[in-house]
Every structure is written in structure tokens, then in C-alpha cells.
Design an enzyme around this catalytic site. Sequence first.
Site, PDB file in Angstrom:
ATOM      1  N   GLU A   1       8.186   2.216  11.503  1.00  0.00           N
ATOM      2  CA  GLU A   1       9.259   3.206  11.366  1.00  0.00           C
ATOM      3  C   GLU A   1       8.563   4.540  11.223  1.00  0.00           C
ATOM      4  O   GLU A   1       7.854   4.769  10.241  1.00  0.00           O
ATOM      5  CB  GLU A   1      10.108   2.848  10.142  1.00  0.00           C
ATOM      6  CG  GLU A   1      11.547   3.313  10.271  1.00  0.00           C
ATOM      7  CD  GLU A   1      11.715   4.730   9.792  1.00  0.00           C
ATOM      8  OE1 GLU A   1      11.687   5.636  10.659  1.00  0.00           O
ATOM      9  OE2 GLU A   1      11.846   4.933   8.595  1.00  0.00           O
TER      10      GLU A   1
ATOM     11  N   LYS B   1       0.872  -1.185   0.000  1.00  0.00           N
ATOM     12  CA  LYS B   1       0.000   0.000   0.000  1.00  0.00           C
ATOM     13  C   LYS B   1       0.904   1.228   0.000  1.00  0.00           C
ATOM     14  O   LYS B   1       1.336   1.699   1.047  1.00  0.00           O
ATOM     15  CB  LYS B   1      -0.891  -0.054   1.254  1.00  0.00           C
ATOM     16  CG  LYS B   1      -1.504   1.260   1.670  1.00  0.00           C
ATOM     17  CD  LYS B   1      -2.539   1.762   0.682  1.00  0.00           C
ATOM     18  CE  LYS B   1      -3.019   3.139   1.114  1.00  0.00           C
ATOM     19  NZ  LYS B   1      -2.061   4.217   0.768  1.00  0.00           N
TER      20      LYS B   1
ATOM     21  N   THR C   1      -0.215   7.675  12.621  1.00  0.00           N
ATOM     22  CA  THR C   1      -0.730   6.478  11.933  1.00  0.00           C
ATOM     23  C   THR C   1      -0.158   5.210  12.562  1.00  0.00           C
ATOM     24  O   THR C   1      -0.871   4.209  12.727  1.00  0.00           O
ATOM     25  CB  THR C   1      -0.401   6.533  10.426  1.00  0.00           C
ATOM     26  OG1 THR C   1      -0.956   7.727   9.887  1.00  0.00           O
ATOM     27  CG2 THR C   1      -0.969   5.344   9.677  1.00  0.00           C
TER      28      THR C   1
ATOM     29  N   GLY D   1       5.790   5.702   8.213  1.00  0.00           N
ATOM     30  CA  GLY D   1       4.924   6.874   8.066  1.00  0.00           C
ATOM     31  C   GLY D   1       4.903   7.650   9.361  1.00  0.00           C
ATOM     32  O   GLY D   1       5.843   7.572  10.165  1.00  0.00           O
TER      33      GLY D   1
ATOM     34  N   CYS E   1      12.788  11.167   7.446  1.00  0.00           N
ATOM     35  CA  CYS E   1      12.655  11.029   8.903  1.00  0.00           C
ATOM     36  C   CYS E   1      14.014  11.115   9.592  1.00  0.00           C
ATOM     37  O   CYS E   1      14.092  11.312  10.795  1.00  0.00           O
ATOM     38  CB  CYS E   1      11.944   9.729   9.246  1.00  0.00           C
ATOM     39  SG  CYS E   1      12.692   8.335   8.410  1.00  0.00           S
TER      40      CYS E   1
ATOM     41  N   GLU F   1       7.448  17.141  14.878  1.00  0.00           N
ATOM     42  CA  GLU F   1       8.103  16.931  13.591  1.00  0.00           C
ATOM     43  C   GLU F   1       7.471  17.844  12.534  1.00  0.00           C
ATOM     44  O   GLU F   1       6.256  17.862  12.373  1.00  0.00           O
ATOM     45  CB  GLU F   1       7.930  15.466  13.166  1.00  0.00           C
ATOM     46  CG  GLU F   1       8.741  15.120  11.945  1.00  0.00           C
ATOM     47  CD  GLU F   1       8.584  13.659  11.513  1.00  0.00           C
ATOM     48  OE1 GLU F   1       7.461  13.133  11.612  1.00  0.00           O
ATOM     49  OE2 GLU F   1       9.582  13.061  11.089  1.00  0.00           O
TER      50      GLU F   1
HETATM   51  P1  ADP Z   1       2.011  11.251   6.356  1.00  0.00           P
HETATM   52  O1  ADP Z   1       1.214  11.960   7.405  1.00  0.00           O
HETATM   53  O2  ADP Z   1       3.442  11.548   6.400  1.00  0.00           O
HETATM   54  O3  ADP Z   1       1.385  11.282   4.985  1.00  0.00           O
HETATM   55  P2  ADP Z   1       0.878   8.741   6.965  1.00  0.00           P
HETATM   56  O4  ADP Z   1       1.260   7.989   8.180  1.00  0.00           O
HETATM   57  O5  ADP Z   1      -0.452   9.366   6.909  1.00  0.00           O
HETATM   58  O6  ADP Z   1       2.027   9.749   6.756  1.00  0.00           O
HETATM   59  O7  ADP Z   1       1.009   7.837   5.675  1.00  0.00           O
HETATM   60  C1  ADP Z   1       1.937   6.805   5.513  1.00  0.00           C
HETATM   61  C2  ADP Z   1       1.247   5.624   4.856  1.00  0.00           C
HETATM   62  O8  ADP Z   1       0.265   5.136   5.770  1.00  0.00           O
HETATM   63  C3  ADP Z   1       0.484   5.958   3.571  1.00  0.00           C
HETATM   64  O9  ADP Z   1       0.583   4.870   2.679  1.00  0.00           O
HETATM   65  C4  ADP Z   1      -0.941   6.123   4.058  1.00  0.00           C
HETATM   66  O10 ADP Z   1      -1.908   5.867   3.074  1.00  0.00           O
HETATM   67  C5  ADP Z   1      -0.996   5.055   5.123  1.00  0.00           C
HETATM   68  N1  ADP Z   1      -2.036   5.265   6.140  1.00  0.00           N
HETATM   69  C6  ADP Z   1      -2.494   6.431   6.654  1.00  0.00           C
HETATM   70  N2  ADP Z   1      -3.446   6.200   7.570  1.00  0.00           N
HETATM   71  C7  ADP Z   1      -3.596   4.856   7.665  1.00  0.00           C
HETATM   72  C8  ADP Z   1      -4.415   3.977   8.434  1.00  0.00           C
HETATM   73  N3  ADP Z   1      -5.277   4.447   9.340  1.00  0.00           N
HETATM   74  N4  ADP Z   1      -4.282   2.662   8.231  1.00  0.00           N
HETATM   75  C9  ADP Z   1      -3.404   2.171   7.334  1.00  0.00           C
HETATM   76  N5  ADP Z   1      -2.604   2.931   6.590  1.00  0.00           N
HETATM   77  C10 ADP Z   1      -2.684   4.258   6.738  1.00  0.00           C
END
Ligand code: ADP
Length: 474
Positions: free
Chosen positions: A247, A172, A229, A225, A281, A378
Site C-alpha cells: 500500500e 517493523k 520502498t 509506505g 495517502c 506525492e
Molecule cells: P517514508 O518515506 O514515508 O518514511 P518509507 O517507505 O521509507 O516511507 O517507510 C515505511 C516503512 O518502511 C518504515 O517502517 C521503514 O522503516 C520501512 N522501510 C524503509 N526502507 C525499507 C527497506 N529497504 N526495506 C524494508 N523496510 C523499509
Amino acid sequence: MRKVLNFINGEYCEGTQGQWLDSINPGTEEKIADVVNSTEEDARLAIDAAANALSAWKSKSPERRAKYLRDMAAILKDRLDELALIESQDNGKPLSVAKTVDIPRAAVNLQFFADAICQFGQEAYHMPNAVNYTRRDPLGVVSCISPWNLPLYLFTWKIAPALAAGNCVVGKPSEVTPITASLMGEIANEAGLPKGVLNIIHGEGHRLGDELVKNPHIKGISFTGSTATGKILSQLAAPEFKKVSLEMGGKNATIIFEDCDYDKALNGALRAGFSNQGQICLCGSRILVHESLYERLKSDLIEKVSALRVGDPMDEKTQQGAVVSKAHFEKIMSCIETAKSEGGIILTGGERYGDKGYFIKPTLIEGLPMSCQTNQKEIFGPVATIQPFKSEEEAIELANSTDYGLAFNVWSENSSRTHRVAKALDSGIVWVNTWMLRDLRTPFGGVKDSGVGREGGLDALRFFTEAKNICIQY
Ligand code: ADP
């Protein structure tokens, strides 16, 4: 208009609900693709395809699996120019960086884990009348969730060890930068990877998290990410006892001692602070400098930061491209406003560059206490703070005083000091007199709010396998 489709069971397909997202080029603000916004049903289809492919894939020899990964790496290298161009358009980073860092490293990730799985030995422990040996079998179907800052680089960093170890993958990529990862489907097919071994779904993460964690076929979740999250994913995974590798964010310090090699430290602070528009990061966003060097280093750094060439990512001379999206641009600009309201003095930058595209002038701020939001949260953009310290103890205390603990960089020519300080820092990684020097065999990850578990080398292969001890008495 390009369509970014899901890749399930070896075939590209639209989402079952026909919902789409726009992918925007942050350098031009133009739409470049329609991206499938998947539903849980789409995630289920991908997971089912992976589950069906598992038995045949995990029974292949490591050498055979490695061959597929090597072939994928070779195809990826052949497509370097095309992939680099797309990465730059999707993410905003300079094309030169995508060409020399992102895409080559994606190929290296595949090659590295192809080699690593062929060398992955397992332990044996001998007792007087018995022998124990450990099998490390693949987990099964795993979710690999990756971010937008190094799109193909971090996507392959996860799928390569997962596949090498014999797992089937549901990948994903970030919905903000999905295009290069989506092309891994074509690359997998050209390499002859069996159908269903690698599946890639797109869309907003929050719609998919439940399925990507809780589906009974999913045995492990590897995520890179935001910390927010990561917290959601660990809450979903904990009651299911699923294995997670997280991470997450960083608020790393660059620590410059009075006994450093001055030019190296100055250039190191610049690279650590502003590479990839500060969207790594590992970036050193808090620059701590011994008071005896502070004024000199500050003025030299202002000169260097303000000389960074911001602009068209396609121009070879550009050093700073656009930040990834409108939303992220607005977040960074609001962080700069917060810094001002907290009493920060903008030494250079602090404003938008140009009037088209999401460009921000690299920004250096002084005059802020370590406890303020700017030094605690951050920002993940081209923004760093600079602050003096009086002693080694104070430097360590300041560096450690955030909720994060990912990667610090220390500049000193006194080797005893570098060992002492490295030991005292609360982080998963310490670079001494360098930054971002990577040996893919080393454990990679953070402590505190920066992460759980380690990626890289044997750690990644151990994460993607389950150990079983077999004890035989004779
Ligand atoms: P950023 O805020 O830096 O965009 P995210 O943590 O939102 O980082 O995104 C990192 C990855 O996690 C992306 O692929 C995003 O689609 C995915 N993501 C975000 N929210 C969720 C969630 N609740 N469950 C699973 N994957 C998620």
C-alpha cells in the site's frame, strides 16, 4: 530517557550491536527516546522466535486466537490516554486527533479481525460426483512493515489480520514513530499472547529489508509506505516468489462538479486536503473544480485553509500539528519552492509557522499544469493545488493523469454522473460526497504506483492465508 527496545519472544531486548537512533518530538524538536537500530541479526532472532511459535499458534482455534486479540484491544482502550499522548508527541499530530482517531481505531482493528476470523468461511464447489473444498491455512511467518503517518493505527491494521489468520508476525514500525507500536509488546504479554507470536523490531528499514523479505521463514510481506520502498521490496520478493501486499503513495484528486452540494464539497475538499497535516495517502492533494464554481470555491477555500489553527499539538483547539520530522519538513518546504519555480501562485500558507517545531502553514496553490512536478509527485504534507476544469471528460482525464491511483473523491448530486465518473477513475477507492468514510470490510488499496493487492476484511484474511483445494470424488 525512554528506551524503545525490540520485542522478541515475549521479551524486550536491546539490539545485538548496541546501535541506537533518536526519536524526536517534531512539535518541540526535543529528543524523547532512544530507539534500537536493529541489524539483520536482530531481524533473524525475531524471525526465529516467530518460526518457533508458529506450530502452536496456528493450531489454536480461530475463537481462541480472536480472544487474545479482543483482550489486547481492551487493554489498548484502557491505555487510551497514555497511548494518545505518546502518539502525538512522537508524530506531531494534535493530541485530540490521536485520542479520537488513531488509538480508538487501533483497538477497533484488533476487534474487527477477531470478529472477522470467526466468520471466515471457506468455499465448496460441488460437481456431479465430487466435492471441492478450500482450506485457507496461515502463510506462516510474515513481515508487517508500517509507516509513520498513522503509527499504531496502521501497525495494528496489519498485525491484526495476520495474527487472526494464524500467522506469527515480525512487525517493523517506522523508525520515525516507533513508540506506541513498541508498547504492543507489553499489551501482548498482558493479554497472555504466547511468546514469539508477535515480535517487534525497530530501526532503519533499509538495513532490514533483505532479511524481512528473503529469510526462508518469511512467507508474506505486508507493507505500507512510500512507492520507492515498495519497489525495493517487490524486487527483493519477486525472485523468492513471496506473497506481497503493498500500500503505497497517492496523488489523489478531489473533483468538485457544478451540481455538487456546495458546502459539503467545500468542507470535504478542506478535510481531504489537510487532515493529519496532509500526511495520509488518501488525502486529496489536487482539487479540481468545475469552472463555473472555481472563483467562488477558491476564495471560500482560501478563507477556510488560512483559518485552520496551526500550533501546539497538546492544545485542544489545534487543528494542524507539526509534520513528522525535520527531514520531512525540509522536503515539504522544498516542494513548495518547486511549485513556485514552476509558476504556482501561493494562495495561502507557503511558509513555516513559528520558529520552533516542524510546523507548516496549510498551503493552497493555483496556476499549475497537471504535468508539473507539484501535481505529479506525492508531497505528503499540508499542500494542495487547485485547478479548474470545463467538462466531465476533462475532469476524469486530469484526475487520471498521474502515476498513482489510490483514492479519489467526487462531489456531485447527480447520481448518474457519480456512477459514471467513479467507474472511469483509475483508482482502488472512490468516495462520493464524502471522504475517509471507512467500512473495514471493504477492499482497501490502490492501482498503478499506489499499490498491489488489497487490505481490509476478507481481502486481508485471504492475503494472510494460502488456499488449498481438496477435490474428493464419490
Ligand atoms: P517514508 O518515506 O514515508 O518514511 P518509507 O517507505 O521509507 O516511507 O517507510 C515505511 C516503512 O518502511 C518504515 O517502517 C521503514 O522503516 C520501512 N522501510 C524503509 N526502507 C525499507 C527497506 N529497504 N526495506 C524494508 N523496510 C523499509
